[in-house]
Design an enzyme around this catalytic site. Structure first.
Site, PDB file in Angstrom:
ATOM      1  N   VAL A  31      -8.984   7.282 -20.478  1.00 56.27           N
ATOM      2  CA  VAL A  31      -9.745   8.461 -20.940  1.00 56.27           C
ATOM      3  C   VAL A  31      -9.422   8.749 -22.401  1.00 56.27           C
ATOM      4  CG1 VAL A  31      -9.995  10.960 -20.622  1.00 56.27           C
ATOM      5  CG2 VAL A  31      -9.957   9.439 -18.621  1.00 56.27           C
ATOM      6  N   GLY A 111      -9.254  -7.894  -4.330  1.00 56.77           N
ATOM      7  CA  GLY A 111     -10.461  -7.576  -3.572  1.00 56.77           C
ATOM      8  C   GLY A 111     -11.377  -6.656  -4.389  1.00 56.77           C
ATOM      9  N   ASP A 135       1.768  -4.810  -4.644  1.00 62.13           N
ATOM     10  CA  ASP A 135       2.115  -6.125  -4.080  1.00 62.13           C
ATOM     11  C   ASP A 135       2.413  -7.201  -5.132  1.00 62.13           C
ATOM     12  OD1 ASP A 135       1.623  -4.879  -1.714  1.00 62.13           O
ATOM     13  OD2 ASP A 135      -0.285  -5.877  -1.314  1.00 62.13           O
ATOM     14  N   ARG A 170      26.868  -2.117  11.281  1.00 63.23           N
ATOM     15  CA  ARG A 170      25.616  -2.560  11.893  1.00 63.23           C
ATOM     16  C   ARG A 170      24.868  -3.561  11.007  1.00 63.23           C
ATOM     17  NH1 ARG A 170      23.461   3.354  13.924  1.00 63.23           N
ATOM     18  NH2 ARG A 170      24.321   3.215  16.023  1.00 63.23           N
TER      19      ARG A 170
HETATM   20  O1  F6P Z   1      -1.708  -1.623  -1.406  1.00 60.22           O
HETATM   21  C1  F6P Z   1      -1.025  -2.711  -0.916  1.00 60.22           C
HETATM   22  C2  F6P Z   1      -0.461  -2.389   0.444  1.00 60.22           C
HETATM   23  O2  F6P Z   1       0.452  -1.306   0.368  1.00 60.22           O
HETATM   24  C3  F6P Z   1       0.205  -3.580   1.141  1.00 60.22           C
HETATM   25  O3  F6P Z   1       1.518  -3.792   0.712  1.00 60.22           O
HETATM   26  C4  F6P Z   1       0.104  -3.161   2.580  1.00 60.22           C
HETATM   27  O4  F6P Z   1       0.122  -4.295   3.435  1.00 60.22           O
HETATM   28  C5  F6P Z   1      -1.229  -2.464   2.641  1.00 60.22           C
HETATM   29  O5  F6P Z   1      -1.499  -2.011   1.327  1.00 60.22           O
HETATM   30  C6  F6P Z   1      -1.290  -1.288   3.564  1.00 60.22           C
HETATM   31  O6  F6P Z   1      -2.576  -0.794   3.499  1.00 60.22           O
HETATM   32  P1  F6P Z   1      -3.063   0.562   4.169  1.00 60.22           P
HETATM   33  O7  F6P Z   1      -2.443   1.683   3.398  1.00 60.22           O
HETATM   34  O8  F6P Z   1      -4.535   0.537   4.034  1.00 60.22           O
HETATM   35  O9  F6P Z   1      -2.569   0.520   5.563  1.00 60.22           O
END
Ligand code: F6P
Length: 329
Positions: A31, A111, A135, A170
């Site tokens: 922005v 994605g 990730d 543990r």
């Molecule tokens: O955004 C990535 C992530 O946090 C991954 O590490 C995880 O597997 C997934 O999203 C979880 O997605 P959601 O919040 O849609 O369950």
């Protein structure tokens, strides 16, 4: 690059997929950089779903004040599965055209970038991607915004678990996020002095876990921490726990860290990356670049074609198990 009358006057920005700490810092940077170039900025709320609903508002300077330190995203986000359909993307393109939005910045994962790529291919919309996911699993870039904060959050949690694990002598399985990528697991494993790391793309070697824990106990260790990369589906640690008990007679506790890793105030690294990437994204659009990503490779920011960033990579950020194993003896 010479600027022409074709230089964009408006742009839209959205966050898509799982939120990650630093997304707000990126929105702020987009922005402010855009306004600095006299470009009007439209915030598209709730990702591609919000775009389809026309959930779009002009963002002024005050709208991004006091957000650089905040987790989540002020634009909200969503996972919009229907965006895989061309007719749905056409609707989205029409909404952008009707609003006179001339370029789009998408903050998200591979994605989300695929949706952006199709919008560009099918409708000629200039798009720039900013990698944002905890990730760190997008092809074409060594870093994604939010990764460092997620790692730090998990480290803080494991340090606390170590206290109680040690007090009770543990063994804990601590499951971290990352979907099919083991990047978080490896960094957390190294930085917490974990005894063992279970990677997401390998068969679980139960005997190796048992041997490692027993070896530690034999030389007086009072606790063991096994970091588990969640892989395809969260909760895999419970299956590992059952097998360890039923087939090896080994008793372990499980802690799945889950979404705590997605929240919280971004670290300095994530604020830096987000600020630089937001600025670069706006300038790239302004200079007429289309379908690129603000990637970070070999220690420097660079614009990489979007086509290089559409895959999910599951190899993990340069760290190997060898180092962790060497230090865990
Ligand atoms: O955004 C990535 C992530 O946090 C991954 O590490 C995880 O597997 C997934 O999203 C979880 O997605 P959601 O919040 O849609 O369950």
């Amino acid at each position: 690059m010479t600027l022409t009358d074709n230089t964009i006057k408006t742009l839209g920005v959205l966050c898509s997929g799982g939120d990650s700490p630093g997304m707000n810092a990126a929105v702020r940077s987009v922005v402010r950089s855009a306004i600095g170039l006299d470009i009007d900025v439209y915030g598209i709320y709730r990702g591609y779903s919000g775009l389809l609903e026309g959930n779009i508002q002009k963002l002024g300077l005050p709208s991004v004040s006091n957000i650089i330190q905040r987790g989540g995203t002020i634009l909200d986000t969503s996972r919009c599965l229907e965006f895989h359909k061309p007719e749905i993307r056409q609707e989205a393109a029409h909404i952008l055209f009707r609003k006179n939005i001339e370029g789009l910045i998408v903050i998200g994962g591979n994605g989300s970038f695929s949706g952006a790529m199709e919008l560009h291919r099918e409708h000629g919309i200039p798009v720039i991607g900013i990698p944002g996911t905890i990730d760190n699993d997008i092809s074409g870039t060594d870093y994604t915004i939010g990764f460092n904060t997620a790692v730090q959050t998990a480290i803080d949690a494991v340090d606390k678990i170590r206290d109680t694990a040690s007090a009770h002598a543990r063994t804990f399985l601590v499951e971290v996020m990352g979907h099919k990528s083991s990047s978080i697991a490896l960094q957390v494993g190294l930085c917490t002095g974990a005894e063992y790391v279970v990677l997401s793309n390998q068969e679980v070697d139960y005997q190796a876990i048992v041997n490692t824990v027993q070896k530690g106990k034999a030389r007086g260790k009072t606790s063991s921490i096994i970091i588990v990369a969640e892989g395809e589906k969260a909760g895999v640690s419970y299956q590992i726990k059952d097998v360890l008990m039923e087939q090896y007679g080994m008793c372990v506790q499980v802690c799945v860290l889950g979404h705590i890793q997605r929240g919280g105030s971004p670290t300095a690294l994530d604020r830096l990356m987000a600020s630089e990437m937001g600025y670069s994204a706006v300038h790239a659009l302004y200079q007429g670049q289309q379908a690129h990503v603000t990637a970070f490779n070999k220690g420097a920011l660079e614009m990489v074609p979007l086509t290089c960033c559409l895959e999910r990579k599951d190899e993990a950020s340069g760290l190997s198990l060898d180092l962790i194993n060497a230090l865990a003896i």
